[in-house]
Design a protein around this motif. Structure first.
Motif, PDB file in Angstrom:
ATOM      1  N   VAL A  35      42.054  36.570  27.369  1.00 26.95           N
ATOM      2  CA  VAL A  35      40.570  36.996  27.169  1.00 26.95           C
ATOM      3  C   VAL A  35      40.157  37.122  25.453  1.00 26.95           C
ATOM      4  O   VAL A  35      39.153  36.681  25.045  1.00 26.95           O
ATOM      5  N   LYS A  36      40.941  37.657  24.848  1.00 26.67           N
ATOM      6  CA  LYS A  36      41.046  37.675  23.293  1.00 26.67           C
ATOM      7  C   LYS A  36      41.036  36.272  22.907  1.00 26.67           C
ATOM      8  O   LYS A  36      40.267  35.970  21.947  1.00 26.67           O
ATOM      9  N   ARG A  37      41.906  35.415  23.136  1.00 27.81           N
ATOM     10  CA  ARG A  37      42.021  34.243  22.561  1.00 27.81           C
ATOM     11  C   ARG A  37      40.609  33.381  23.015  1.00 27.81           C
ATOM     12  O   ARG A  37      39.901  32.666  22.028  1.00 27.81           O
ATOM     13  N   ALA A  38      40.332  33.639  24.213  1.00 31.12           N
ATOM     14  CA  ALA A  38      38.935  32.973  24.669  1.00 31.12           C
ATOM     15  C   ALA A  38      37.769  33.513  23.948  1.00 31.12           C
ATOM     16  O   ALA A  38      36.846  32.650  23.537  1.00 31.12           O
ATOM     17  N   ALA A  39      37.793  34.787  23.850  1.00 38.79           N
ATOM     18  CA  ALA A  39      36.369  35.439  23.058  1.00 38.79           C
ATOM     19  C   ALA A  39      36.560  34.838  21.439  1.00 38.79           C
ATOM     20  O   ALA A  39      35.452  34.581  20.949  1.00 38.79           O
ATOM     21  N   ALA A  44      32.934  30.652  26.377  1.00 41.07           N
ATOM     22  CA  ALA A  44      32.169  31.671  27.411  1.00 41.07           C
ATOM     23  C   ALA A  44      32.617  31.532  28.810  1.00 41.07           C
ATOM     24  O   ALA A  44      32.658  32.639  29.623  1.00 41.07           O
ATOM     25  N   GLN A  45      33.160  30.346  29.256  1.00 35.16           N
ATOM     26  CA  GLN A  45      33.490  30.189  30.808  1.00 35.16           C
ATOM     27  C   GLN A  45      34.666  31.156  31.022  1.00 35.16           C
ATOM     28  O   GLN A  45      34.742  31.925  32.055  1.00 35.16           O
ATOM     29  N   THR A  46      35.639  31.120  30.087  1.00 39.00           N
ATOM     30  CA  THR A  46      36.910  31.803  30.237  1.00 39.00           C
ATOM     31  C   THR A  46      36.603  33.305  30.030  1.00 39.00           C
ATOM     32  O   THR A  46      37.178  34.164  30.943  1.00 39.00           O
ATOM     33  N   ASN A  48      33.910  34.904  30.938  1.00 36.31           N
ATOM     34  CA  ASN A  48      33.173  35.157  31.770  1.00 36.31           C
ATOM     35  C   ASN A  48      34.228  35.657  33.255  1.00 36.31           C
ATOM     36  O   ASN A  48      33.954  36.489  34.102  1.00 36.31           O
ATOM     37  N   GLN A  49      35.326  35.111  33.020  1.00 39.39           N
ATOM     38  CA  GLN A  49      36.468  35.458  34.314  1.00 39.39           C
ATOM     39  C   GLN A  49      37.020  36.726  34.109  1.00 39.39           C
ATOM     40  O   GLN A  49      37.503  37.083  34.930  1.00 39.39           O
ATOM     41  N   TYR A  50      37.170  37.326  32.886  1.00 37.58           N
ATOM     42  CA  TYR A  50      37.781  38.323  32.765  1.00 37.58           C
ATOM     43  C   TYR A  50      36.866  39.634  31.808  1.00 37.58           C
ATOM     44  O   TYR A  50      37.484  40.530  31.617  1.00 37.58           O
ATOM     45  N   VAL A  51      35.547  39.440  31.981  1.00 33.93           N
ATOM     46  CA  VAL A  51      34.698  40.537  31.692  1.00 33.93           C
ATOM     47  C   VAL A  51      33.638  40.765  32.850  1.00 33.93           C
ATOM     48  O   VAL A  51      33.207  39.572  33.097  1.00 33.93           O
ATOM     49  N   ASP A  52      33.594  41.790  33.219  1.00 35.42           N
ATOM     50  CA  ASP A  52      32.653  42.367  34.012  1.00 35.42           C
ATOM     51  C   ASP A  52      31.145  42.805  32.996  1.00 35.42           C
ATOM     52  O   ASP A  52      31.165  43.898  32.863  1.00 35.42           O
ATOM     53  N   PHE A  53      30.344  41.748  33.109  1.00 36.55           N
ATOM     54  CA  PHE A  53      29.455  42.019  31.824  1.00 36.55           C
ATOM     55  C   PHE A  53      28.397  43.158  32.398  1.00 36.55           C
ATOM     56  O   PHE A  53      27.933  43.790  31.508  1.00 36.55           O
ATOM     57  N   PRO A  54      28.102  43.188  33.621  1.00 30.43           N
ATOM     58  CA  PRO A  54      27.063  44.274  33.895  1.00 30.43           C
ATOM     59  C   PRO A  54      27.785  45.659  33.980  1.00 30.43           C
ATOM     60  O   PRO A  54      27.053  46.464  33.295  1.00 30.43           O
ATOM     61  N   THR A 102      27.968  40.159  24.960  1.00 25.12           N
ATOM     62  CA  THR A 102      28.223  38.550  24.835  1.00 25.12           C
ATOM     63  C   THR A 102      29.745  38.298  24.447  1.00 25.12           C
ATOM     64  O   THR A 102      30.503  39.245  24.000  1.00 25.12           O
ATOM     65  N   PRO A 103      30.222  37.010  24.523  1.00 22.72           N
ATOM     66  CA  PRO A 103      31.496  36.608  23.763  1.00 22.72           C
ATOM     67  C   PRO A 103      31.594  37.156  22.553  1.00 22.72           C
ATOM     68  O   PRO A 103      32.726  37.571  22.024  1.00 22.72           O
ATOM     69  N   ASP A 104      30.455  36.835  21.577  1.00 20.00           N
ATOM     70  CA  ASP A 104      30.583  37.562  20.209  1.00 20.00           C
ATOM     71  C   ASP A 104      30.994  39.025  20.346  1.00 20.00           C
ATOM     72  O   ASP A 104      31.883  39.354  19.441  1.00 20.00           O
TER      73      ASP A 104
END
Length: 211
Positions: A35-39, A44-46, A48-54, A102-104
């Motif tokens: 998730v760190k590499r993706a962020a 964003a697609q990756t 989203n797989q590892y972050v529960d944004f709500p 957000t990803p940022d």
């Protein structure tokens, strides 16, 4: 089935079981790296797989509101204008939370740049800090860096840490994994909290600005 065959099968079962348990134990560390590499790449697609944004959004709102509330409590006996400023900050919790959910924002949180509850605060974007490149080799006879006047160093961005944070990661129970960041012995700590999502999958669900 002879004794040798049974021994080989038993050994294979034990090896597979140990490997599976090792992979399950290591799974949050693997997810943290992914998730760190993706962020960092703003994938964003990756992310989203590892972050529960709500859940992360709710946690950010609670934590930033608490941060501002503590700031007001500390400043009650101080400058009234400071208290007004903190109250104005409370009115912009929503935009701050929106910018960090957000990803940022995830990239900032996982790189030692948590929200601080400042007016108009936003996490640094991917293009805010250019990638470092190695300087080209000088041509024969060309002046070297020691011969050429160098520009004065520019101050670092107030949002960017001066050095990578000290990071510790550990289980907090069977289904919770906590990564704690601290830039120095005197600096405040904060934590990113992951929750198990299946047997070997994890999601970032919260931050703890108290460490």
């Amino acid at each position: 089935m002879n004794r040798t065959t049974r021994f080989v099968l038993s050994t294979l079962v034990v090896v597979v079981l140990v490997a599976a348990l090792g992979f399950i134990y290591a799974s949050p560390y693997i997810v943290l790296n992914r998730v760190k590499r993706a962020a960092d790449a703003r994938d964003a697609q990756t992310v989203n797989q590892y972050v529960d944004f709500p859940a992360l959004r709710a946690s950010l709102k609670e934590q930033v509101t608490g941060l501002l509330t503590r700031r007001v409590d500390i400043q009650k006996s101080g400058n009234p204008l400071a208290i007004i400023g903190a109250m104005i900050g409370a009115a912009v919790v929503g935009p701050l939370v929106d910018s960090y959910a957000t990803p940022d924002g995830v990239a900032a949180i996982l790189n030692g740049i948590p929200p601080r509850g400042n007016f108009g605060e936003q996490p640094p974007r991917a293009n805010d800090v250019p990638l470092a490149h190695s300087p080209p080799a000088p041509a024969p006879g060309a002046p070297t860096a020691q011969d050429t006047p160098q520009p004065a160093p520019q101050p670092s961005s107030p949002e960017a840490p001066k050095q990578p944070p000290m990071t510790t990661a550990r289980y907090r129970g069977l289904n919770t994994f906590v990564v704690t960041y601290q830039h120095g012995a005197g600096d405040a700590r904060y934590s990113a909290i992951f929750q198990r999502d299946g047997l070997v999958s994890w999601k970032l669900v919260a931050v703890d600005l108290n460490g």
